[in-house]
Design a protein around this motif. Structure first.
Motif, PDB file in Angstrom:
ATOM      1  N   ASP A 201       0.803  -1.227   0.000  1.00  0.00           N
ATOM      2  CA  ASP A 201       0.000   0.000   0.000  1.00  0.00           C
ATOM      3  C   ASP A 201       0.835   1.275   0.000  1.00  0.00           C
ATOM      4  OD1 ASP A 201      -2.116  -1.725   0.084  1.00  0.00           O
ATOM      5  OD2 ASP A 201      -2.585  -1.395   2.212  1.00  0.00           O
ATOM      6  N   ALA A 202       2.094   1.183   0.441  1.00  0.00           N
ATOM      7  CA  ALA A 202       3.024   2.321   0.459  1.00  0.00           C
ATOM      8  C   ALA A 202       2.408   3.575   1.078  1.00  0.00           C
ATOM      9  CB  ALA A 202       3.522   2.614  -0.953  1.00  0.00           C
ATOM     10  N   PRO A 203       1.942   3.520   2.324  1.00  0.00           N
ATOM     11  CA  PRO A 203       1.367   4.719   2.954  1.00  0.00           C
ATOM     12  C   PRO A 203       2.436   5.785   3.190  1.00  0.00           C
ATOM     13  CG  PRO A 203       1.713   3.010   4.586  1.00  0.00           C
ATOM     14  CD  PRO A 203       1.994   2.380   3.255  1.00  0.00           C
ATOM     15  N   VAL A 204       2.010   7.024   3.252  1.00  0.00           N
ATOM     16  CA  VAL A 204       2.920   8.136   3.536  1.00  0.00           C
ATOM     17  C   VAL A 204       3.057   8.263   5.048  1.00  0.00           C
ATOM     18  CG1 VAL A 204       3.316  10.604   3.310  1.00  0.00           C
ATOM     19  CG2 VAL A 204       2.292   9.319   1.414  1.00  0.00           C
ATOM     20  N   CYS A 205       4.280   8.131   5.543  1.00  0.00           N
ATOM     21  CA  CYS A 205       4.546   8.207   6.982  1.00  0.00           C
ATOM     22  C   CYS A 205       5.505   9.364   7.255  1.00  0.00           C
ATOM     23  CB  CYS A 205       5.170   6.919   7.500  1.00  0.00           C
ATOM     24  SG  CYS A 205       4.255   5.414   7.108  1.00  0.00           S
ATOM     25  N   GLU A 206       5.117  10.243   8.133  1.00  0.00           N
ATOM     26  CA  GLU A 206       6.036  11.288   8.591  1.00  0.00           C
ATOM     27  C   GLU A 206       7.092  10.671   9.513  1.00  0.00           C
ATOM     28  OE1 GLU A 206       7.474  15.235   8.633  1.00  0.00           O
ATOM     29  OE2 GLU A 206       6.022  14.223   7.364  1.00  0.00           O
ATOM     30  N   TYR A 207       6.654   9.663  10.262  1.00  0.00           N
ATOM     31  CA  TYR A 207       7.547   8.887  11.122  1.00  0.00           C
ATOM     32  C   TYR A 207       7.147   7.415  10.981  1.00  0.00           C
ATOM     33  CZ  TYR A 207       8.426  13.390  13.397  1.00  0.00           C
ATOM     34  OH  TYR A 207       8.748  14.691  13.652  1.00  0.00           O
ATOM     35  N   ALA A 208       8.138   6.513  11.039  1.00  0.00           N
ATOM     36  CA  ALA A 208       7.818   5.094  10.959  1.00  0.00           C
ATOM     37  C   ALA A 208       8.920   4.281  11.621  1.00  0.00           C
ATOM     38  CB  ALA A 208       7.646   4.641   9.502  1.00  0.00           C
ATOM     39  N   SER A 209       8.506   3.194  12.277  1.00  0.00           N
ATOM     40  CA  SER A 209       9.459   2.273  12.886  1.00  0.00           C
ATOM     41  C   SER A 209       8.950   0.851  12.697  1.00  0.00           C
ATOM     42  CB  SER A 209       9.630   2.571  14.376  1.00  0.00           C
ATOM     43  OG  SER A 209      10.584   1.710  14.961  1.00  0.00           O
ATOM     44  N   GLN A 210       9.793   0.000  12.107  1.00  0.00           N
ATOM     45  CA  GLN A 210       9.435  -1.398  11.891  1.00  0.00           C
ATOM     46  C   GLN A 210       9.926  -2.247  13.054  1.00  0.00           C
ATOM     47  OE1 GLN A 210      11.191  -3.194   8.414  1.00  0.00           O
ATOM     48  NE2 GLN A 210       9.856  -4.983   8.466  1.00  0.00           N
ATOM     49  N   SER A 211       9.101  -3.187  13.473  1.00  0.00           N
ATOM     50  CA  SER A 211       9.485  -4.096  14.542  1.00  0.00           C
ATOM     51  C   SER A 211       8.726  -5.401  14.353  1.00  0.00           C
ATOM     52  CB  SER A 211       9.198  -3.459  15.911  1.00  0.00           C
ATOM     53  OG  SER A 211       9.799  -4.193  16.952  1.00  0.00           O
ATOM     54  N   GLY A 212       8.876  -6.300  15.295  1.00  0.00           N
ATOM     55  CA  GLY A 212       8.154  -7.552  15.172  1.00  0.00           C
ATOM     56  C   GLY A 212       8.359  -8.442  16.381  1.00  0.00           C
ATOM     57  N   PRO A 213       7.448  -9.363  16.550  1.00  0.00           N
ATOM     58  CA  PRO A 213       6.367  -9.701  15.625  1.00  0.00           C
ATOM     59  C   PRO A 213       5.142  -8.809  15.811  1.00  0.00           C
ATOM     60  CG  PRO A 213       6.293 -11.180  17.504  1.00  0.00           C
ATOM     61  CD  PRO A 213       7.508 -10.304  17.696  1.00  0.00           C
ATOM     62  N   MET A 214       4.211  -8.896  14.865  1.00  0.00           N
ATOM     63  CA  MET A 214       2.893  -8.338  15.104  1.00  0.00           C
ATOM     64  C   MET A 214       2.288  -9.079  16.297  1.00  0.00           C
ATOM     65  SD  MET A 214       1.820  -5.903  12.893  1.00  0.00           S
ATOM     66  CE  MET A 214       0.029  -6.017  12.677  1.00  0.00           C
ATOM     67  N   LEU A 215       1.553  -8.367  17.128  1.00  0.00           N
ATOM     68  CA  LEU A 215       0.843  -8.985  18.246  1.00  0.00           C
ATOM     69  C   LEU A 215      -0.589  -9.336  17.850  1.00  0.00           C
ATOM     70  CD1 LEU A 215       2.091  -6.530  21.019  1.00  0.00           C
ATOM     71  CD2 LEU A 215       2.823  -8.904  20.729  1.00  0.00           C
ATOM     72  N   VAL A 216      -1.240  -8.382  17.162  1.00  0.00           N
ATOM     73  CA  VAL A 216      -2.612  -8.559  16.706  1.00  0.00           C
ATOM     74  C   VAL A 216      -2.681  -8.131  15.244  1.00  0.00           C
ATOM     75  CG1 VAL A 216      -5.048  -8.003  17.100  1.00  0.00           C
ATOM     76  CG2 VAL A 216      -3.441  -8.004  19.029  1.00  0.00           C
ATOM     77  N   ILE A 217      -3.271  -8.993  14.400  1.00  0.00           N
ATOM     78  CA  ILE A 217      -3.433  -8.697  12.973  1.00  0.00           C
ATOM     79  C   ILE A 217      -4.907  -8.833  12.626  1.00  0.00           C
ATOM     80  CG2 ILE A 217      -2.652  -9.203  10.628  1.00  0.00           C
ATOM     81  CD1 ILE A 217      -0.875 -11.118  13.210  1.00  0.00           C
ATOM     82  N   ASP A 218      -5.545  -7.709  12.309  1.00  0.00           N
ATOM     83  CA  ASP A 218      -6.971  -7.724  11.948  1.00  0.00           C
ATOM     84  C   ASP A 218      -7.811  -8.436  13.011  1.00  0.00           C
ATOM     85  OD1 ASP A 218      -6.341  -6.397   9.589  1.00  0.00           O
ATOM     86  OD2 ASP A 218      -6.128  -8.250   8.447  1.00  0.00           O
ATOM     87  N   GLY A 219      -7.504  -8.149  14.266  1.00  0.00           N
ATOM     88  CA  GLY A 219      -8.282  -8.703  15.366  1.00  0.00           C
ATOM     89  C   GLY A 219      -7.901 -10.108  15.784  1.00  0.00           C
ATOM     90  N   GLN A 220      -6.871 -10.702  15.165  1.00  0.00           N
ATOM     91  CA  GLN A 220      -6.439 -12.060  15.499  1.00  0.00           C
ATOM     92  C   GLN A 220      -5.019 -12.025  16.066  1.00  0.00           C
ATOM     93  OE1 GLN A 220      -8.570 -14.727  15.149  1.00  0.00           O
ATOM     94  NE2 GLN A 220     -10.062 -13.154  14.541  1.00  0.00           N
ATOM     95  N   LEU A 221      -4.772 -12.882  17.056  1.00  0.00           N
ATOM     96  CA  LEU A 221      -3.424 -12.982  17.590  1.00  0.00           C
ATOM     97  C   LEU A 221      -2.479 -13.578  16.553  1.00  0.00           C
ATOM     98  CD1 LEU A 221      -3.975 -14.311  21.231  1.00  0.00           C
ATOM     99  CD2 LEU A 221      -3.693 -11.940  20.474  1.00  0.00           C
ATOM    100  N   HIS A 222      -1.209 -13.233  16.655  1.00  0.00           N
ATOM    101  CA  HIS A 222      -0.176 -13.820  15.799  1.00  0.00           C
ATOM    102  C   HIS A 222      -0.296 -15.350  15.857  1.00  0.00           C
ATOM    103  CE1 HIS A 222       3.777 -14.930  14.276  1.00  0.00           C
ATOM    104  NE2 HIS A 222       4.031 -13.665  13.972  1.00  0.00           N
ATOM    105  N   PRO A 223      -0.271 -16.029  14.721  1.00  0.00           N
ATOM    106  CA  PRO A 223      -0.539 -17.472  14.700  1.00  0.00           C
ATOM    107  C   PRO A 223       0.498 -18.317  15.431  1.00  0.00           C
ATOM    108  CG  PRO A 223       0.191 -16.699  12.540  1.00  0.00           C
ATOM    109  CD  PRO A 223      -0.084 -15.485  13.359  1.00  0.00           C
ATOM    110  N   ARG A 224       1.676 -17.755  15.716  1.00  0.00           N
ATOM    111  CA  ARG A 224       2.723 -18.543  16.368  1.00  0.00           C
ATOM    112  C   ARG A 224       2.676 -18.442  17.895  1.00  0.00           C
ATOM    113  NH1 ARG A 224       7.223 -19.246  12.966  1.00  0.00           N
ATOM    114  NH2 ARG A 224       8.187 -20.355  14.718  1.00  0.00           N
ATOM    115  N   PHE A 225       1.784 -17.625  18.452  1.00  0.00           N
ATOM    116  CA  PHE A 225       1.749 -17.448  19.898  1.00  0.00           C
ATOM    117  C   PHE A 225       1.120 -18.658  20.588  1.00  0.00           C
ATOM    118  CE2 PHE A 225       1.535 -12.507  19.635  1.00  0.00           C
ATOM    119  CZ  PHE A 225       2.818 -12.497  19.125  1.00  0.00           C
TER     120      PHE A 225
END
Length: 242
Positions: free
Chosen positions: A135-159
């Motif tokens: 989607d390439a959103p425009v971010c004035e500030y951005a920081s990548q990290s991981g893992p995601m904790l919640v994706i679209d209301g679902q917990l990360h599948p590996r938890f």
């Protein structure tokens, strides 16, 4: 009355401050700070004017000081290398300092799906990395990290609910409309499953991202928190008048 109104117009109106509070969820304690993104000045910080890593809340506060501003609240905001450079994507003041890493890898950062915390115009979003690239959103500030904790209301599948990997953990979740960003740090060691459930089940946020574990720290004057420790990499915080 005209003189009174003129005086009022000369008095600066303080920006809203993050609301921080201690909560208990499912037997574990957490400190959470909620930011109204449209009303507050939320930023990321990494280096000083000479290009040297800031590394601490005090140095960020000193950097803001000449501008008559100060930190309202802050916490560490993503994983970093030994030289405190970001492990993944990082943007500050609209300038990309590190590129997106979309491939799997070792450690928590590479436990896909991971994500990007993006601060744009009057909104902030946690976005899964592959969606972010698409989607390439425009971010004035951005920081990548991981893992995601919640994706679209679902917990990360590996938890795993019974995982014995317990650490102090911190992260951020965002609302669907991008107006609400909630930052949380555990008061005692918890596993990923418990931490993800805080964002999904207690805070009711559809997207949430893990920032880090052992080095997790919080600056929240309202809670008498000014955590010290090893120098940090990226730091997120609100800026308010001094």
């Amino acid at each position: 009355m005209r003189g009174v109104w003129a005086l009022l117009l000369l008095v600066p109106v303080p920006l809203a401050a993050a609301e921080c509070r201690d909560v208990v969820f499912d037997g574990a304690g957490y400190a959470i700070c909620e930011v109204d993104v449209a009303a507050e000045d939320l930023r990321l910080f990494l280096n000083d004017g000479a290009g040297m890593p800031l590394g601490s809340f005090d140095k960020v506060d000193a950097l803001l000081g000449p501008g008559h501003a100060r930190l309202g609240f802050a916490m560490n905001a993503g994983m970093y290398h030994a030289d405190r450079s970001p492990v993944g994507h990082y943007v500050e003041d609209g300038e990309e300092r590190a590129k997106v890493i979309a491939s799997a890898g070792p450690g928590n950062f590479g436990l896909l799906p991971n994500g990007v915390f993006c601060i744009g115009e009057d909104r902030a979003d946690v976005i899964e990395t592959r969606r972010f690239v698409r989607d390439a959103p425009v971010c004035e500030y951005a920081s990548q990290s991981g893992p995601m904790l919640v994706i679209d209301g679902q917990l990360h599948p590996r938890f795993l609910a019974k995982s014995d990997s317990l650490y102090i953990r911190n992260g951020v979740g965002t609302s669907a409309d991008g107006k609400r960003a909630v930052f949380a740090i555990s008061q005692s060691p918890v596993n990923f499953h418990a931490f993800g459930r805080l964002f999904r089940d207690y805070l009711k946020l559809p997207q949430a991202l893990y920032f880090d574990g052992n080095i997790s720290r919080l600056y929240a004057p309202g809670l008498n928190r000014h955590d010290a420790g090893f120098p940090m990499g990226p730091i997120v915080g609100t800026v308010v008048p001094r």
